[in-house]
Design an enzyme around this catalytic site. Structure first.
Site, PDB file in Angstrom:
ATOM      1  N   ASP A  30       0.637  -1.225   0.116  1.00 26.27           N
ATOM      2  CA  ASP A  30       0.044   0.019  -0.074  1.00 26.27           C
ATOM      3  C   ASP A  30       0.760   1.320   0.104  1.00 26.27           C
ATOM      4  O   ASP A  30       2.086   1.294   0.309  1.00 26.27           O
ATOM      5  CB  ASP A  30      -1.021  -0.120   1.235  1.00 26.27           C
ATOM      6  N   LYS A  35      -0.619   3.131   7.494  1.00 22.41           N
ATOM      7  CA  LYS A  35      -1.302   1.766   7.444  1.00 22.41           C
ATOM      8  C   LYS A  35      -0.402   0.538   7.164  1.00 22.41           C
ATOM      9  O   LYS A  35      -0.498  -0.541   8.187  1.00 22.41           O
ATOM     10  CB  LYS A  35      -2.005   1.876   6.123  1.00 22.41           C
ATOM     11  N   GLU A 144     -15.222  -8.963  -5.166  1.00 26.69           N
ATOM     12  CA  GLU A 144     -15.196  -9.280  -3.761  1.00 26.69           C
ATOM     13  C   GLU A 144     -16.562  -9.025  -3.245  1.00 26.69           C
ATOM     14  O   GLU A 144     -17.134  -7.840  -3.643  1.00 26.69           O
ATOM     15  CB  GLU A 144     -14.114  -8.468  -3.118  1.00 26.69           C
ATOM     16  N   ASN A 206     -24.735  -4.990  -5.674  1.00 29.88           N
ATOM     17  CA  ASN A 206     -24.933  -3.853  -4.856  1.00 29.88           C
ATOM     18  C   ASN A 206     -26.076  -3.084  -5.168  1.00 29.88           C
ATOM     19  O   ASN A 206     -26.917  -2.342  -4.207  1.00 29.88           O
ATOM     20  CB  ASN A 206     -23.451  -3.001  -4.912  1.00 29.88           C
ATOM     21  N   CYS A 258     -19.504   1.510  -0.069  1.00 28.45           N
ATOM     22  CA  CYS A 258     -19.656   0.925  -1.139  1.00 28.45           C
ATOM     23  C   CYS A 258     -20.994   1.230  -2.012  1.00 28.45           C
ATOM     24  O   CYS A 258     -21.084   1.797  -2.933  1.00 28.45           O
ATOM     25  CB  CYS A 258     -19.851  -0.491  -0.988  1.00 28.45           C
TER      26      CYS A 258
HETATM   27  C1  UDX Z   1     -21.992  -3.986   1.059  1.00 28.62           C
HETATM   28  C2  UDX Z   1     -22.259  -5.072   0.397  1.00 28.62           C
HETATM   29  O1  UDX Z   1     -23.307  -5.753   1.299  1.00 28.62           O
HETATM   30  C3  UDX Z   1     -21.068  -6.074   0.169  1.00 28.62           C
HETATM   31  O2  UDX Z   1     -21.718  -7.476  -0.416  1.00 28.62           O
HETATM   32  C4  UDX Z   1     -20.257  -5.362  -0.789  1.00 28.62           C
HETATM   33  O3  UDX Z   1     -19.242  -6.194  -1.031  1.00 28.62           O
HETATM   34  C5  UDX Z   1     -20.016  -4.004  -0.336  1.00 28.62           C
HETATM   35  O4  UDX Z   1     -21.160  -3.192   0.040  1.00 28.62           O
HETATM   36  P1  UDX Z   1     -21.247  -2.989   3.357  1.00 28.62           P
HETATM   37  O5  UDX Z   1     -21.125  -1.785   2.687  1.00 28.62           O
HETATM   38  O6  UDX Z   1     -20.197  -3.549   4.210  1.00 28.62           O
HETATM   39  O7  UDX Z   1     -21.534  -4.276   2.163  1.00 28.62           O
HETATM   40  O8  UDX Z   1     -22.615  -3.209   4.068  1.00 28.62           O
HETATM   41  P2  UDX Z   1     -24.079  -3.923   4.321  1.00 28.62           P
HETATM   42  O9  UDX Z   1     -23.973  -4.795   5.268  1.00 28.62           O
HETATM   43  O10 UDX Z   1     -24.467  -4.003   2.860  1.00 28.62           O
HETATM   44  O11 UDX Z   1     -24.880  -2.519   4.464  1.00 28.62           O
HETATM   45  C6  UDX Z   1     -24.998  -1.042   3.729  1.00 28.62           C
HETATM   46  C7  UDX Z   1     -25.713  -0.254   4.455  1.00 28.62           C
HETATM   47  O12 UDX Z   1     -27.211  -0.641   4.608  1.00 28.62           O
HETATM   48  C8  UDX Z   1     -25.562  -0.135   5.836  1.00 28.62           C
HETATM   49  O13 UDX Z   1     -25.442   1.352   6.104  1.00 28.62           O
HETATM   50  C9  UDX Z   1     -26.583  -0.719   6.714  1.00 28.62           C
HETATM   51  O14 UDX Z   1     -27.131  -0.161   7.853  1.00 28.62           O
HETATM   52  C10 UDX Z   1     -27.857  -0.514   5.724  1.00 28.62           C
HETATM   53  N1  UDX Z   1     -28.827  -1.515   5.673  1.00 28.62           N
HETATM   54  C11 UDX Z   1     -28.475  -2.856   5.348  1.00 28.62           C
HETATM   55  C12 UDX Z   1     -30.217  -0.990   5.783  1.00 28.62           C
HETATM   56  O15 UDX Z   1     -30.466   0.091   6.159  1.00 28.62           O
HETATM   57  N2  UDX Z   1     -31.156  -1.985   5.999  1.00 28.62           N
HETATM   58  C13 UDX Z   1     -30.930  -3.390   5.704  1.00 28.62           C
HETATM   59  O16 UDX Z   1     -31.783  -4.002   5.855  1.00 28.62           O
HETATM   60  C14 UDX Z   1     -29.667  -3.670   5.678  1.00 28.62           C
END
Ligand code: UDX
Length: 456
Positions: A30, A35, A144, A206, A258
């Site tokens: 990196d 980090k 991923e 996503n 994401c």
């Molecule tokens: C997401 C995807 O799930 C993952 O597969 C991808 O690789 C990266 O983006 P992440 O950003 O870690 O992962 O979080 P995730 O668990 O998906 O939640 C995203 C957001 O949605 C959070 O702010 C969470 O609070 C919100 N959320 C999730 C809701 O508001 N309601 C839900 O029912 C689920």
């Protein structure tokens, strides 16, 4: 096998440690020296459950460096750098992916494999494959899907492995199969496809997840207007196996590094490809999501009147529990909106105070829930950490000036909180919101100073 991982952020650091757990010798690279120094000490540079343990357990198999030349000893090179939103448009900034591949080129040789894991606009991998080909190495796109907070488990036990291959390339498939021998032996489904499909699988997944969350939040708006309860609605429709209950939690909506930027980048790429109309709904998904943040502030204003000088406790800063990530965090956005309306905000989080302070040093951050609740005229549950869900409403009620809680994640046991004398307002829960509890006491703030806008 000896592998390199370029980019040691939320994705790459976990991937590097995960590959070491699978038995490989890993070189993590990196440009961020701080980090790398932390990782070299076997310390996680961010909060991710299980990561410090993996780093410590596999110290002998993990080398972290800022020198990309160290990748020359590796045969498989994972690209795990970020693709943030561009500053001047909603599209993804792929400069870091390009730079990582360019830096790697001098060390590639026939038999080497470059594996793209970053989330990229479809078409990026084809461009990179053409740059890699003259070295004799090959490129595979292997998106991923890990979730922050569960990243270690998602890396070691993924739902599926997707390989996007550049033409007919069985050698690369076999090499990547050797890297993932353990999860494949455990039965992880693996799909081999072309480069374009592999890149789209990630963006489409996503986009679908974001759409599911915004769908239920749209229903929350309808529930608020019609007297329904969105959590019961989600339970009922979720029982239909075709719909499923996962990702139907209405509340403050999605944030993080994401989903928000990925749906914007996807839409921008759709415009470039001439299929903007097909993805225009993602604009509505984004708008519904962002409206939830203002809704929380509106609910508070409805209950308290003008927020100028009112002391509000905000529980949670991270974009979701079990993470210290505050990128596009709905919780931090609520803190900022409340401050814009003149409220005195006192915010806390079990692990995200430092990351929040780096992003916005102005709000008042406190270490404990007790400090946040002390003298509060209203409480907002903004991130559903287990310790907030499990709060004792009687104890919580003893420190506040007024027992009003806005459960912006619909995570609290409403009946229990009501019994302890709280007025509970949920999002999309008209019934929970409407019923006033006679035991709730609406008191004036005790200290005049607390009415002053927060100019810390
Ligand atoms: C997401 C995807 O799930 C993952 O597969 C991808 O690789 C990266 O983006 P992440 O950003 O870690 O992962 O979080 P995730 O668990 O998906 O939640 C995203 C957001 O949605 C959070 O702010 C969470 O609070 C919100 N959320 C999730 C809701 O508001 N309601 C839900 O029912 C689920």
């Amino acid at each position: 096998m000896r592998i390199s991982v370029i980019g040691c952020g939320y994705l790459g650091a976990v991937h590097a440690a995960g590959m070491a757990e699978l038995g490989h010798d890993v070189i993590g690279i990196d440009v961020d020296a701080q980090k790398i120094a932390a990782l070299a000490r076997a310390e996680a540079p961010f909060y991710e459950p299980g990561l410090p343990e993996l780093l410590r357990a596999h110290r002998s198999r993990l080398l972290f460096t800022t020198d990309v030349a160290a990748a020359r000893d590796a045969r498989v090179h994972f690209i795990a750098v970020g693709t943030p939103q561009r500053h001047d448009s909603p599209a993804a900034d792929t400069r870091f992916v390009d730079a990582a591949v360019d830096a790697l080129l001098p060390y590639l040789a026939p038999g080497h494999l470059v594996v793209g894991k970053s989330t990229v606009p479809v078409g990026t991998a084809e461009r990179l494959a053409a740059r890699v080909r003259p070295t004799g190495a090959r490129l595979v796109w292997n998106p991923e899907f890990l979730r922050e907070g569960r990243a270690v488990d998602d890396t070691l036990h993924p739902d599926r492995l997707v390989y996007g291959v550049d033409g007919d390339d069985e050698t690369s498939v076999a090499l990547l199969d050797a890297v993932y021998a353990a999860p494949l032996a455990a039965g992880t489904p693996r799909m081999v496809t072309d480069l374009a499909t592999a890149q789209l699988v990630k963006t489409a997944a996503n986009a679908f997840l974001a759409t599911k969350i915004s769908f239920i939040n749209a229903m929350a708006e309808v529930a608020e207007a019609s007297g329904a309860d969105v959590t019961q609605l989600a339970d009922a429709i979720g029982l239909d196996a075709r719909i499923g209950r996962a990702f139907l939690n209405a509340g403050l909506g999605f944030g993080g590094g994401c989903l928000p930027k990925d749906i914007r980048a996807f839409r921008a790429r759709g415009d470039e490809l001439g299929v903007g109309e097909a993805l225009s709904f993602l604009g509505e998904v984004d708008s519904i999501n962002l409206r939830r943040r203002t809704r929380v502030v509106d609910v508070l204003e409805h209950e308290l009147g003008p927020l100028i000088g009112r002391r509000i406790a905000v529980l949670g800063l991270a974009f979701k529990p079990d993470s210290d990530d505050v990128r596009d965090s709905p919780a931090l956005a609520v803190v900022q909106l409340l401050r814009e309306r003149g409220a005195v905000v006192v915010a806390t989080d079990p692990v995200a105070i430092e990351t929040a302070r780096l992003r916005d040093p102005l709000p008042t951050y406190v270490e404990t829930v007790e400090q946040a609740l002390d003298g509060a005229e209203a409480v907002v549950l903004a991130t559903e950490w287990a310790e907030y869900r499990g709060l004792d409403p009687v104890v919580a009620g003893s420190g506040v000036a007024n027992r009003l809680v806005v459960d912006a994640r619909n995570a609290l046991d409403v009946d229990r909180w009501r019994e302890a004398g709280w007025v509970v307002r949920g999002l999309g829960r008209a019934h929970a919101s409407r019923v006033e509890d006679p035991r709730s006491v609406q008191r004036e703030p005790e200290h005049a100073a607390e009415r002053q806008p927060d100019h810390v």
